[in-house]
Scaffold this motif. Structure first.
Motif, PDB file in Angstrom:
ATOM      1  N   PHE A  60       4.976  11.622   1.035  1.00 38.07           N
ATOM      2  CA  PHE A  60       5.673  10.352   0.903  1.00 38.07           C
ATOM      3  C   PHE A  60       5.713   9.908  -0.542  1.00 38.07           C
ATOM      4  N   CYS A  61       6.829   9.317  -0.876  1.00 37.43           N
ATOM      5  CA  CYS A  61       6.973   8.595  -2.119  1.00 37.43           C
ATOM      6  C   CYS A  61       7.062   7.119  -1.768  1.00 37.43           C
ATOM      7  N   ALA A  62       6.470   6.289  -2.591  1.00 37.02           N
ATOM      8  CA  ALA A  62       6.575   4.847  -2.401  1.00 37.02           C
ATOM      9  C   ALA A  62       6.824   4.214  -3.759  1.00 37.02           C
ATOM     10  N   SER A  63       7.453   3.056  -3.750  1.00 38.58           N
ATOM     11  CA  SER A  63       7.671   2.368  -5.018  1.00 38.58           C
ATOM     12  C   SER A  63       7.277   0.900  -4.900  1.00 38.58           C
ATOM     13  N   SER A  64       7.034   0.292  -6.022  1.00 29.96           N
ATOM     14  CA  SER A  64       6.720  -1.129  -6.050  1.00 29.96           C
ATOM     15  C   SER A  64       7.107  -1.678  -7.399  1.00 29.96           C
ATOM     16  N   VAL A  65       7.202  -2.999  -7.469  1.00 32.17           N
ATOM     17  CA  VAL A  65       7.513  -3.635  -8.743  1.00 32.17           C
ATOM     18  C   VAL A  65       6.263  -3.872  -9.555  1.00 32.17           C
ATOM     19  N   SER A  66       5.096  -3.750  -8.910  1.00 35.87           N
ATOM     20  CA  SER A  66       3.849  -4.197  -9.525  1.00 35.87           C
ATOM     21  C   SER A  66       3.528  -3.453 -10.803  1.00 35.87           C
ATOM     22  N   LEU A  67       2.984  -4.182 -11.754  1.00 34.43           N
ATOM     23  CA  LEU A  67       2.384  -3.536 -12.904  1.00 34.43           C
ATOM     24  C   LEU A  67       1.094  -2.863 -12.465  1.00 34.43           C
ATOM     25  N   ALA A  68       0.671  -1.881 -13.222  1.00 34.00           N
ATOM     26  CA  ALA A  68      -0.587  -1.217 -12.897  1.00 34.00           C
ATOM     27  C   ALA A  68      -1.738  -2.188 -13.065  1.00 34.00           C
ATOM     28  N   GLY A  69      -2.535  -2.400 -12.060  1.00 32.06           N
ATOM     29  CA  GLY A  69      -3.741  -3.199 -12.053  1.00 32.06           C
ATOM     30  C   GLY A  69      -3.532  -4.604 -12.553  1.00 32.06           C
ATOM     31  N   ASN A 114      -3.855  -5.836  -9.507  1.00 27.30           N
ATOM     32  CA  ASN A 114      -3.477  -5.936  -8.112  1.00 27.30           C
ATOM     33  C   ASN A 114      -2.326  -5.002  -7.779  1.00 27.30           C
ATOM     34  N   THR A 115      -2.428  -4.357  -6.642  1.00 27.71           N
ATOM     35  CA  THR A 115      -1.337  -3.534  -6.142  1.00 27.71           C
ATOM     36  C   THR A 115      -0.650  -4.299  -5.026  1.00 27.71           C
ATOM     37  N   GLY A 116       0.623  -4.531  -5.182  1.00 30.29           N
ATOM     38  CA  GLY A 116       1.361  -5.279  -4.185  1.00 30.29           C
ATOM     39  C   GLY A 116       1.909  -4.390  -3.104  1.00 30.29           C
ATOM     40  N   GLU A 117       2.933  -4.897  -2.448  1.00 29.53           N
ATOM     41  CA  GLU A 117       3.559  -4.207  -1.335  1.00 29.53           C
ATOM     42  C   GLU A 117       4.213  -2.914  -1.799  1.00 29.53           C
ATOM     43  N   LEU A 128       0.231  -8.716   3.670  1.00 31.05           N
ATOM     44  CA  LEU A 128      -0.770  -8.580   2.614  1.00 31.05           C
ATOM     45  C   LEU A 128      -1.637  -9.825   2.617  1.00 31.05           C
ATOM     46  N   ILE A 129      -2.942  -9.633   2.558  1.00 36.34           N
ATOM     47  CA  ILE A 129      -3.862 -10.770   2.490  1.00 36.34           C
ATOM     48  C   ILE A 129      -4.753 -10.576   1.264  1.00 36.34           C
ATOM     49  N   ARG A 130      -4.835 -11.588   0.428  1.00 41.95           N
ATOM     50  CA  ARG A 130      -5.609 -11.497  -0.795  1.00 41.95           C
ATOM     51  C   ARG A 130      -7.083 -11.744  -0.513  1.00 41.95           C
ATOM     52  N   SER A 131      -7.920 -11.348  -1.427  1.00 41.86           N
ATOM     53  CA  SER A 131      -9.369 -11.434  -1.208  1.00 41.86           C
ATOM     54  C   SER A 131      -9.851 -12.878  -1.083  1.00 41.86           C
ATOM     55  N   ASN A 132      -9.077 -13.836  -1.616  1.00 39.06           N
ATOM     56  CA  ASN A 132      -9.490 -15.240  -1.514  1.00 39.06           C
ATOM     57  C   ASN A 132      -8.839 -15.955  -0.324  1.00 39.06           C
ATOM     58  N   GLU A 133      -8.159 -15.203   0.510  1.00 39.77           N
ATOM     59  CA  GLU A 133      -7.553 -15.762   1.720  1.00 39.77           C
ATOM     60  C   GLU A 133      -8.349 -15.329   2.934  1.00 39.77           C
ATOM     61  N   ARG A 134      -8.333 -16.156   3.965  1.00 37.16           N
ATOM     62  CA  ARG A 134      -9.096 -15.836   5.167  1.00 37.16           C
ATOM     63  C   ARG A 134      -8.197 -15.501   6.346  1.00 37.16           C
ATOM     64  N   GLU A 135      -7.000 -16.062   6.342  1.00 37.83           N
ATOM     65  CA  GLU A 135      -6.110 -15.834   7.471  1.00 37.83           C
ATOM     66  C   GLU A 135      -4.666 -15.953   6.991  1.00 37.83           C
TER      67      GLU A 135
END
Lengths: 116, 112
Positions: free
Chosen positions: A90-99, A101-104, B48-55
């Protein structure tokens, strides 16, 4: 439709051969991720590129390599193929910058590789 | 190694029932995500749930996160046959340089 395009969808080849899998990310996404999915190992992260540069490396074998081109499409090269390399890639893409946080991630439909 | 471990491995329920799936992880995280995969298809992001979220809620989905227990749960209410799929939790580990680590998944079967 995720907007991520992977080709080919299916590939059958013999041991010892080399194949190239291609991925076009969603329009505007700078990050591309490659994952390998097999029944015994599950989904394994292989490698990530951000805007042409390698950003993170996972369980990628030395026989495998990848790159991201200026137009942001990416290719995963698998060489000296073994039976155990048979998997869904699988390939996946995202808009997120590296670190940090990794988004959707948006996944393509995968390339099913069968090594005979 | 797998960061997320889903439980149970397989779940079979009747249409209309609720489905609860659990995920445990080992190290500190930035966020935790749930994905769905229909047989042989690509994964689709659910929530997606962030580490500072609970629900968090999204339609028929409810996700909880307990960072003290390093666990999360995904609840699908009023399940439908179309919910039949594999569900994966994925963790964005702190300091892991931007990659998601996936569990092995839960196979959910919803009987019509």
């Amino acid at each position: 439709d995720s907007g991520v395009t992977q080709t080919p969808k299916h590939l059958i080849t013999a041991t010892g051969q080399r194949v190239t899998l291609r991925c076009s990310p969603r329009s505007g996404d700078l990050s591309v991720y490659w994952y390998q999915q097999s029944l015994d190992q599950g989904l394994q992260f292989l490698i990530q590129y951000y805007n042409g540069e390698e950003r993170a490396k996972g369980n990628i074998l030395e026989r495998f390599s990848a790159q991201q081109f200026p137009d942001l499409h990416s290719e995963l090269n698998l060489s000296s193929l073994e039976l155990g390399d048979s998997a869904l890639y699988f390939c996946a893409s995202s808009v997120s910058l590296a670190g940090p946080n990794t988004g959707e991630l948006f996944f393509g439909e995968g390339s099913r590789l069968t090594v005979l | 190694s797998q960061q997320g471990e889903e439980d149970p491995q397989a779940l079979s329920i009747q249409e209309g029932e609720n489905a609860t799936m659990n995920c445990s992880y080992k190290t500190s995280i930035n966020n935790l995500q749930w994905y769905r995969q229909n047989s042989g298809r690509g994964l689709v992001h659910l929530i997606l749930i962030r580490s500072n979220e609970r629900e968090k809620h999204s339609g028929r989905l409810r996700v909880t996160l307990d960072t003290s227990k390093k666990s999360s749960s995904l609840l699908i209410t009023a399940s439908r046959a179309a919910d039949t799929a594999s569900y994966f939790c994925a963790t964005d580990r702190t300091g892991a340089n931007s990659k998601l680590t996936f569990g092995k998944g839960i196979t959910l079967s919803v009987r019509p």
